[in-house]
Enzyme design. Structure first.
Site, PDB file in Angstrom:
ATOM      1  N   ASP A   1      -7.661  -1.696  -1.269  1.00  0.00           N
ATOM      2  CA  ASP A   1      -8.629  -2.606  -0.662  1.00  0.00           C
ATOM      3  C   ASP A   1     -10.015  -2.136  -1.067  1.00  0.00           C
ATOM      4  OD1 ASP A   1      -6.503  -3.850   0.599  1.00  0.00           O
ATOM      5  OD2 ASP A   1      -6.725  -2.682   2.444  1.00  0.00           O
TER       6      ASP A   1
ATOM      7  N   GLU B   1      -6.396 -12.456   0.669  1.00  0.00           N
ATOM      8  CA  GLU B   1      -7.352 -11.382   0.972  1.00  0.00           C
ATOM      9  C   GLU B   1      -8.248 -11.125  -0.244  1.00  0.00           C
ATOM     10  OE1 GLU B   1      -4.939  -8.029   2.054  1.00  0.00           O
ATOM     11  OE2 GLU B   1      -4.098  -9.023   3.821  1.00  0.00           O
TER      12      GLU B   1
ATOM     13  N   HIS C   1      -8.020  -7.286  -1.543  1.00  0.00           N
ATOM     14  CA  HIS C   1      -6.769  -6.591  -1.876  1.00  0.00           C
ATOM     15  C   HIS C   1      -6.363  -6.876  -3.318  1.00  0.00           C
ATOM     16  CE1 HIS C   1      -2.518  -5.220  -0.767  1.00  0.00           C
ATOM     17  NE2 HIS C   1      -2.367  -5.777  -1.960  1.00  0.00           N
TER      18      HIS C   1
ATOM     19  N   HIS D   1       0.817  -1.215   0.000  1.00  0.00           N
ATOM     20  CA  HIS D   1       0.000   0.000   0.000  1.00  0.00           C
ATOM     21  C   HIS D   1       0.857   1.275   0.000  1.00  0.00           C
ATOM     22  CE1 HIS D   1      -4.233  -1.314   0.457  1.00  0.00           C
ATOM     23  NE2 HIS D   1      -3.697  -2.407   0.990  1.00  0.00           N
TER      24      HIS D   1
END
Length: 236
Positions: free
Chosen positions: A143, A205, A208, A136
């Protein structure tokens, strides 16, 4: 070190730009700002920034989504995340797990090691080494989830940032339960829109996605035998 962090970075110098509000829904107020995460010294005036090329591809993903589901939108939960915020959220998550397990503070070293390893299954290490930036912190990871025409989130079967196996993208893939089958369909719709626009999905995830960073290059190389891509976005 995680496998994707071995990928070389050739920083392209592309700027961070705001994600255009007319195309997307946003999580407001921002969930980490509500917790007190330190954005004050950030290079962007909000968390809702990405590299220019990533924004262009995100718009393409939204266009692809609306070809099949014209009333749905991508909701941006989080995007650019300074190193200081990454550290804050790692510490916050560690403390929440320790509290849930009834640990005393300071947490004994043996228990601390177990908890931090669990945290790092989902949260990237807040590394200051420019060769191993948190995804990030490159401005190339985000996200997201989906919302309907009433701005209500579609149920994905688990919340963003949940630290459990339910967060794995295909967790509900083989379920015979109708509701869980719907969770998987929603996840697949989100994934298909993003993959179609060139993104890669985090293996652990469902929310993500990334494009142009180390994780993206590593996943692309894994999926395409013989591919030798490197990252074009490093820490911003």
């Amino acid at each position: 070190m995680k496998p994707y962090q071995q990928i070389a970075i050739d920083e392209c110098g592309e700027p961070l730009v705001p994600i255009p509000p007319e195309h997307f829904a946003f999580e407001i107020p921002h969930p980490y700002q509500k917790l007190g995460a330190p954005y004050d010294n950030s290079k962007a005036d909000s968390p809702y920034y990405l590299r220019q090329g990533v924004v262009d591809s995100l718009i393409a993903a939204q266009t692809h989504l609306q070809q099949n589901d014209p009333k749905w939108k991508i909701l941006i939960f989080d995007a650019y995340r300074p190193i200081e915020v990454q550290q804050f959220m790692v510490d916050y998550t560690f403390n929440q797990i320790a509290l849930a397990q009834g640990c005393e503070f300071p947490v004994p070293e043996d228990k601390r090691q177990v908890i931090i390893e669990h945290v790092y299954q989902f949260w990237a290490v807040p590394s200051l080494d420019r060769a191993t930036p948190p995804p990030h912190s490159t401005g190339a990871a985000l996200d997201i989830t989906l919302v309907d025409e009433n701005n209500r989130r579609l149920d994905m079967g688990s919340p963003i940032d949940e630290i459990s196996e339910r967060s794995y993208p295909d967790y509900f893939a083989n379920s015979n339960h109708p509701r869980e089958q719907q969770y998987h369909r929603h996840r697949q719709i989100l994934k298909n829109a993003m993959i179609n626009a060139g993104f890669q999905q985090h293996p652990n995830e469902w929310w993500h996605f990334c494009l142009g960073d180390q994780m993206w290059a590593w996943l692309t190389n894994q999926n395409n035998s013989g591919s030798q891509l490197i990252a074009q976005y490093g820490r911003y």
